[in-house]
Design a protein around this motif. Structure first.
Motif, PDB file in Angstrom:
ATOM      1  N   HIS A  50     128.268 -14.453  78.661  1.00  0.00           N
ATOM      2  CA  HIS A  50     127.407 -13.410  79.239  1.00  0.00           C
ATOM      3  C   HIS A  50     126.714 -13.920  80.505  1.00  0.00           C
ATOM      4  O   HIS A  50     126.722 -13.242  81.536  1.00  0.00           O
ATOM      5  N   GLU A  51     126.144 -15.114  80.446  1.00  0.00           N
ATOM      6  CA  GLU A  51     125.414 -15.648  81.605  1.00  0.00           C
ATOM      7  C   GLU A  51     126.354 -15.943  82.768  1.00  0.00           C
ATOM      8  O   GLU A  51     126.046 -15.662  83.921  1.00  0.00           O
ATOM      9  N   HIS A  97     127.169 -12.824  84.583  1.00  0.00           N
ATOM     10  CA  HIS A  97     126.145 -12.415  85.558  1.00  0.00           C
ATOM     11  C   HIS A  97     126.408 -13.110  86.907  1.00  0.00           C
ATOM     12  O   HIS A  97     126.308 -12.499  87.962  1.00  0.00           O
ATOM     13  N   GLU A 123     123.362  -5.515  82.585  1.00  0.00           N
ATOM     14  CA  GLU A 123     123.507  -6.033  81.227  1.00  0.00           C
ATOM     15  C   GLU A 123     124.833  -5.604  80.595  1.00  0.00           C
ATOM     16  O   GLU A 123     125.543  -6.412  80.009  1.00  0.00           O
ATOM     17  N   TYR A 137     117.015  -7.603  83.738  1.00  0.00           N
ATOM     18  CA  TYR A 137     118.282  -7.140  84.299  1.00  0.00           C
ATOM     19  C   TYR A 137     118.375  -5.647  84.018  1.00  0.00           C
ATOM     20  O   TYR A 137     117.910  -5.179  82.983  1.00  0.00           O
ATOM     21  N   HIS A 197     116.735  -9.737  78.400  1.00  0.00           N
ATOM     22  CA  HIS A 197     117.946  -9.212  77.760  1.00  0.00           C
ATOM     23  C   HIS A 197     117.592  -8.408  76.517  1.00  0.00           C
ATOM     24  O   HIS A 197     117.795  -8.892  75.402  1.00  0.00           O
TER      25      HIS A 197
HETATM   26 ZN   LIG Z   1     122.096 -10.623  80.789  1.00  0.00          ZN
END
Ligand SMILES: [Zn+2]
Length: 270
Positions: free
Chosen positions: A139-140, A143, A202, A197, A246
């Motif tokens: 996930h990171e 981004h 997200e 975010y 988040h």
């Molecule tokens: Zn995120």
């Protein structure tokens, strides 16, 4: 006066749009607006990352540190292979991947531009193993891959600093610009205000992260399960820092469940 300011802002927006144009995020296909140069973002990132590491203690747990580096390395490889297969290697220009585990009970993790990842030991208890960690890191990294920070930086420069160029902002307002940058990544600043975010970012990071973790050989079905564990932390006395940027709720978890079948295709192909 107000009207003058408004039209000035509009002109600046239009100019920025014209000069930078829009790019498209791979996998999601979303058009994004970003007028800050990747090279400047990367150099700010590498400097901030270095400073962060000198101010925080790296974990001395060799096994956990190796796990963070292993999971990060596999996801990095998946992202690079995806870019090579789709002829978009330039998306990763100037990246210098790094994966570090810091000794910190806060439940948090982030990835700065150019692939600079930090995982806090506090999040490992919720990750509960390598696949859960792959959810967080996927996930990171998503981004960073999707350049969400640069998008937020572009918005911040327009809204907070009147649309000046990043190089000018750095020269004329170095502290304010640095805070804006750190706020864009949920790293924390002296100001203490973290930007959430947006829902769009997200969802996109969930989507891309799921695909990347699956390509890296981790079962994407772990993702909704991880976020359910994360959502349960809300009930604690002090909600984790990660949740402030988040938000974990039923909509998010349902969206992830809906995205799992697509990611499973990548998972099975391996
Ligand atoms: Zn995120």
């Amino acid at each position: 006066m107000k009207r003058v300011l408004k039209s000035k802002l509009l002109i600046l927006c239009a100019l920025a749009l014209l000069s930078a144009g829009c790019s498209e995020v791979a996998i999601s296909g979303r058009k994004q607006f970003n007028f800050v140069p990747g090279s400047t973002m990367n150099s700010m990132s590498f400097k901030s990352y270095g400073e962060f590491l000198t101010q925080h203690k790296l974990s001395t747990n060799a096994e956990q540190t190796q796990m963070v580096k292993r999971v990060g390395g596999k996801i990095q490889k998946a992202v690079e292979e995806y870019c090579a297969a789709n002829g978009i290697e330039d998306r990763l220009a100037g990246y210098e991947w790094e994966f570090n585990l810091v000794e910190d009970p806060n439940v948090n993790a982030w990835c700065m531009p150019g692939g600079k990842v930090v995982v806090y030991t506090g999040i490992l208890q919720i990750a509960q193993g390598e696949a859960g960690l792959a959810v967080v890191m996927g996930h990171e990294i998503a981004h960073a891959f999707a350049k969400h920070g640069a998008e937020r930086m572009s918005q911040g420069l327009l809204v907070q600093m009147g649309g000046i160029a990043l190089s000018t902002a750095l020269e004329d307002y170095p502290d304010q610009t640095k805070n804006l940058f750190l706020q864009s990544y949920g790293v924390g600043t002296q100001v203490g205000v973290l930007l959430r975010y947006s829902r769009v970012h997200e969802n996109e990071a969930d989507h891309l992260g799921l695909v990347f973790m699956a390509m890296a050989g981790y079962n994407p079905e772990e993702a909704p399960v991880f976020w359910e564990r994360m959502a349960a932390q809300k009930k604690g006395a002090q909600p984790p820092e990660f949740l402030s940027t988040h938000p974990a709720d039923e909509t998010r978890i349902q969206n992830l469940k809906d995205l799992v079948p697509e990611a499973m295709e990548y998972y099975r192909k391996r």
